[in-house]
Design a protein around this motif. Sequence first.
Motif, mmCIF file in Angstrom:
data_model
loop_
_atom_site.group_PDB
_atom_site.id
_atom_site.type_symbol
_atom_site.label_atom_id
_atom_site.label_comp_id
_atom_site.label_asym_id
_atom_site.label_seq_id
_atom_site.Cartn_x
_atom_site.Cartn_y
_atom_site.Cartn_z
ATOM 1 N N VAL A 197 5.948 13.546 -4.581
ATOM 2 C CA VAL A 197 6.844 12.398 -4.836
ATOM 3 C C VAL A 197 6.188 11.080 -4.470
ATOM 4 O O VAL A 197 6.593 10.033 -4.922
ATOM 5 C CB VAL A 197 8.164 12.553 -4.051
ATOM 6 C CG1 VAL A 197 8.986 13.708 -4.564
ATOM 7 C CG2 VAL A 197 7.897 12.685 -2.560
ATOM 8 N N GLN A 198 5.135 11.138 -3.639
ATOM 9 C CA GLN A 198 4.458 9.927 -3.210
ATOM 10 C C GLN A 198 3.281 9.561 -4.106
ATOM 11 O O GLN A 198 2.652 8.543 -3.889
ATOM 12 C CB GLN A 198 3.947 10.106 -1.777
ATOM 13 C CG GLN A 198 5.043 10.295 -0.740
ATOM 14 C CD GLN A 198 5.853 9.053 -0.567
ATOM 15 O OE1 GLN A 198 5.369 7.951 -0.756
ATOM 16 N NE2 GLN A 198 7.124 9.240 -0.222
ATOM 17 N N MET A 199 3.039 10.356 -5.120
ATOM 18 C CA MET A 199 1.817 10.169 -5.899
ATOM 19 C C MET A 199 1.797 8.845 -6.649
ATOM 20 O O MET A 199 0.752 8.239 -6.808
ATOM 21 C CB MET A 199 1.638 11.330 -6.886
ATOM 22 C CG MET A 199 1.273 12.649 -6.217
ATOM 23 S SD MET A 199 -0.288 12.594 -5.312
ATOM 24 C CE MET A 199 -1.442 12.370 -6.650
ATOM 25 N N ASN A 200 2.936 8.367 -7.112
ATOM 26 C CA ASN A 200 2.959 7.172 -7.958
ATOM 27 C C ASN A 200 3.420 5.918 -7.217
ATOM 28 O O ASN A 200 3.877 4.975 -7.843
ATOM 29 C CB ASN A 200 3.869 7.405 -9.168
ATOM 30 C CG ASN A 200 3.329 8.474 -10.079
ATOM 31 O OD1 ASN A 200 2.118 8.586 -10.267
ATOM 32 N ND2 ASN A 200 4.218 9.297 -10.650
ATOM 33 N N ILE A 201 3.324 5.919 -5.905
ATOM 34 C CA ILE A 201 3.821 4.770 -5.136
ATOM 35 C C ILE A 201 3.099 3.477 -5.511
ATOM 36 O O ILE A 201 3.693 2.404 -5.543
ATOM 37 C CB ILE A 201 3.685 5.043 -3.621
ATOM 38 C CG1 ILE A 201 4.312 3.873 -2.829
ATOM 39 C CG2 ILE A 201 2.255 5.251 -3.214
ATOM 40 C CD1 ILE A 201 4.311 4.104 -1.341
ATOM 41 N N LYS A 202 1.822 3.568 -5.855
ATOM 42 C CA LYS A 202 1.071 2.350 -6.145
ATOM 43 C C LYS A 202 1.500 1.704 -7.458
ATOM 44 O O LYS A 202 1.182 0.546 -7.708
ATOM 45 C CB LYS A 202 -0.428 2.647 -6.156
ATOM 46 C CG LYS A 202 -0.917 3.404 -7.386
ATOM 47 C CD LYS A 202 -2.431 3.481 -7.384
ATOM 48 C CE LYS A 202 -2.977 4.079 -8.693
ATOM 49 N NZ LYS A 202 -4.440 4.074 -8.719
ATOM 50 N N ASN A 203 2.214 2.431 -8.272
ATOM 51 C CA ASN A 203 2.664 1.871 -9.546
ATOM 52 C C ASN A 203 4.074 1.292 -9.486
ATOM 53 O O ASN A 203 4.558 0.741 -10.472
ATOM 54 C CB ASN A 203 2.614 2.961 -10.630
ATOM 55 C CG ASN A 203 1.178 3.412 -10.912
ATOM 56 O OD1 ASN A 203 0.271 2.584 -10.912
ATOM 57 N ND2 ASN A 203 0.989 4.706 -11.114
ATOM 58 N N ARG A 204 4.698 1.441 -8.359
ATOM 59 C CA ARG A 204 6.026 0.864 -8.219
ATOM 60 C C ARG A 204 5.919 -0.668 -8.146
ATOM 61 O O ARG A 204 5.067 -1.198 -7.436
ATOM 62 C CB ARG A 204 6.710 1.387 -6.955
ATOM 63 C CG ARG A 204 7.034 2.874 -7.017
ATOM 64 C CD ARG A 204 7.689 3.310 -5.723
ATOM 65 N NE ARG A 204 7.974 4.740 -5.732
ATOM 66 C CZ ARG A 204 8.473 5.398 -4.706
ATOM 67 N NH1 ARG A 204 8.727 4.765 -3.573
ATOM 68 N NH2 ARG A 204 8.697 6.697 -4.797
ATOM 69 N N PRO A 205 6.768 -1.370 -8.894
ATOM 70 C CA PRO A 205 6.647 -2.844 -8.930
ATOM 71 C C PRO A 205 6.824 -3.494 -7.563
ATOM 72 O O PRO A 205 6.152 -4.475 -7.248
ATOM 73 C CB PRO A 205 7.763 -3.263 -9.897
ATOM 74 C CG PRO A 205 8.681 -2.098 -9.988
ATOM 75 C CD PRO A 205 7.831 -0.879 -9.781
ATOM 76 N N GLU A 206 7.738 -2.930 -6.740
ATOM 77 C CA GLU A 206 7.951 -3.549 -5.438
ATOM 78 C C GLU A 206 6.734 -3.385 -4.525
ATOM 79 O O GLU A 206 6.423 -4.262 -3.711
ATOM 80 C CB GLU A 206 9.207 -2.965 -4.752
ATOM 81 C CG GLU A 206 9.132 -1.499 -4.383
ATOM 82 C CD GLU A 206 9.610 -0.577 -5.488
ATOM 83 O OE1 GLU A 206 10.060 0.543 -5.165
ATOM 84 O OE2 GLU A 206 9.557 -0.991 -6.674
ATOM 85 N N VAL A 207 5.999 -2.247 -4.668
ATOM 86 C CA VAL A 207 4.795 -2.010 -3.869
ATOM 87 C C VAL A 207 3.666 -2.917 -4.331
ATOM 88 O O VAL A 207 2.949 -3.524 -3.514
ATOM 89 C CB VAL A 207 4.381 -0.533 -3.921
ATOM 90 C CG1 VAL A 207 3.049 -0.320 -3.195
ATOM 91 C CG2 VAL A 207 5.455 0.351 -3.308
#
Length: 593
Positions: free
Chosen positions: A5-15
Amino acid sequence: MKGEVQMNIKNRPEVRYALWQAYQRKCSICLEDMFNYSDLEIDHIIPEAKFKDIKKVQEIINKFNLPLEFNFNGLENLRPAHHKCNNDKRDNELPDEITVRLLRRAKSKIKDVKKYINKFEEEAKHALNIEVIRKQLNEGQITLEEYVDRINNYVSDFGVEDYKSFSANRKFLRYKNKTVILEGYLPIVGENKGSCLFTFNSFYIRGTNISLNHKEILSELYLGNNTPLEFDLRRFIVAKLDEDNFIIQLGNSRFNLNYEEVSNLCSVIDKFINEYVSALKGLEEILGCKDFLPNYYDSSNYHLLKVNMNLWRKILEFSRVYDYENGNTKWHIFDASGNNMLKIYIKDDTEIYNRGYKCIIHSFIEDHYSWTPSDNVWLLWTDMSMIKEYSIKEYWTVDYTYNWLIKELIPEVIKWTSTVKTNRFFKWKKYNEGLQNYNYYFEGEVRHINSSDVKNRKKLKEIVNELQLFYSTNGYISVNKEEVRKIYKAILKSFQKCKSPDYHYICSKLDINSMTNNPKNIINYLENKIIQYDGFEIIKFYSSQFDLLFRVLYSNLTDIKDELEINDIRDYLELMDWYIKEFNTEKLIQSYK
């Protein structure tokens, strides 16, 4: 390592946004500014190729001394970079010491990154709320003012009307109603200039603060206070554009208010100005200075009287001779130190005075820059800021100082001077028991009318004359009909006692169309006026009409040959009481303005 579930954290707009902000919008590889947000990419400090191999994960953890729960896809392993810089780096492994430093920096940035993530989420919610509010506006569910208030989180209503008073070293007042808050400091002894601050909640000036100083309060807020809005007598209301749109000017600020907002503003101003004027009157009561003008340059100093320059020099010479260190007579009460000032000092406690300074008097040349310099000089009562009590025993009040000057000091100085043959400064008079001291000094203009001092017709006429002059220079005023009625009563009372009234003068001033020598006609006219102004309604009255009415009253009192009874004098004073109070208040304002 955390789950998928943490794999795409860098693509989140807020991140992405939070990393960009936390690193001051700079690329962490080339350290150059990253102005274009679309050029932003998120880079893994430890490349993905390294930790995708489960067998190498433990090796990396041991190599860089990482905790077992280290999240390779978490904030502790991410940094912002230019697209080009990130592409050039690819999966190349950095030197170990650089990797350690970058990981340490990423860890230190986690707190800032999370703060910007929260900010992003709040702004996103706010944007959604704005869309909802915009929809309500388009559908007519809310007004434009309500729309702007909700967007800016304004409270459009200050709440119910209230009054608060805080007293410390000086009195502080606060008035509040739906659209305006007025906070102000009142004048007190030692600091006789107050100030005030307005905070508005009206649509076009929401949150605006406007401050006024002492002079602006008296110049802009006093005029027309406590008068109906429709009389148009308030100075701060510049113009009425229509029934619900007014132009207001306070200080250097000019703005528009609707009828309700202007009414609310007038309400707090009326309450404040009443307290402000009362504070000035209270100050003068303490200092005993209501009959004296404050100095233009320093309103804590008061004009006592104007004397000939030669007399002032002799007073100073007298004080040097009778310095308190030179003897113990009644007149050894001066501290001769200092220049061009008179200091009264009591060196020992007595039944009348306590030890210490009783008064300090400075000189003031009113027309210092005139082409024709005056031979006269004003004597100014000077306050001492450390004084806490004003009385005969402590520091003298202004009126006590004045009476001491004219009844004790000046006669004594004239007597003392006349006995010194070499010091003749009066060419045509020398001291004797019948000396009229007013030949050597004179006072300023009338600043306060004291009804209790009126004991005869002459004094009464002087008051009527002062009121006539006062109302001859004013414009429209707001007055109760009953007060107009009283002045007609005073004219009728005086006319009925006249032996040979000036009919032509009376008819012309009262605007009686047909000239008459029949007293019954004039009496009927005055009685009709008394009936006309029966009641307590507030009306707008042109002050020049009062000017004419007081002229008639003065003429009638002049024609009365017999001295008035004390009860008659009291009746006249009672009928003129409102006008006397208005005169005193207006003179008070003019003096401090």
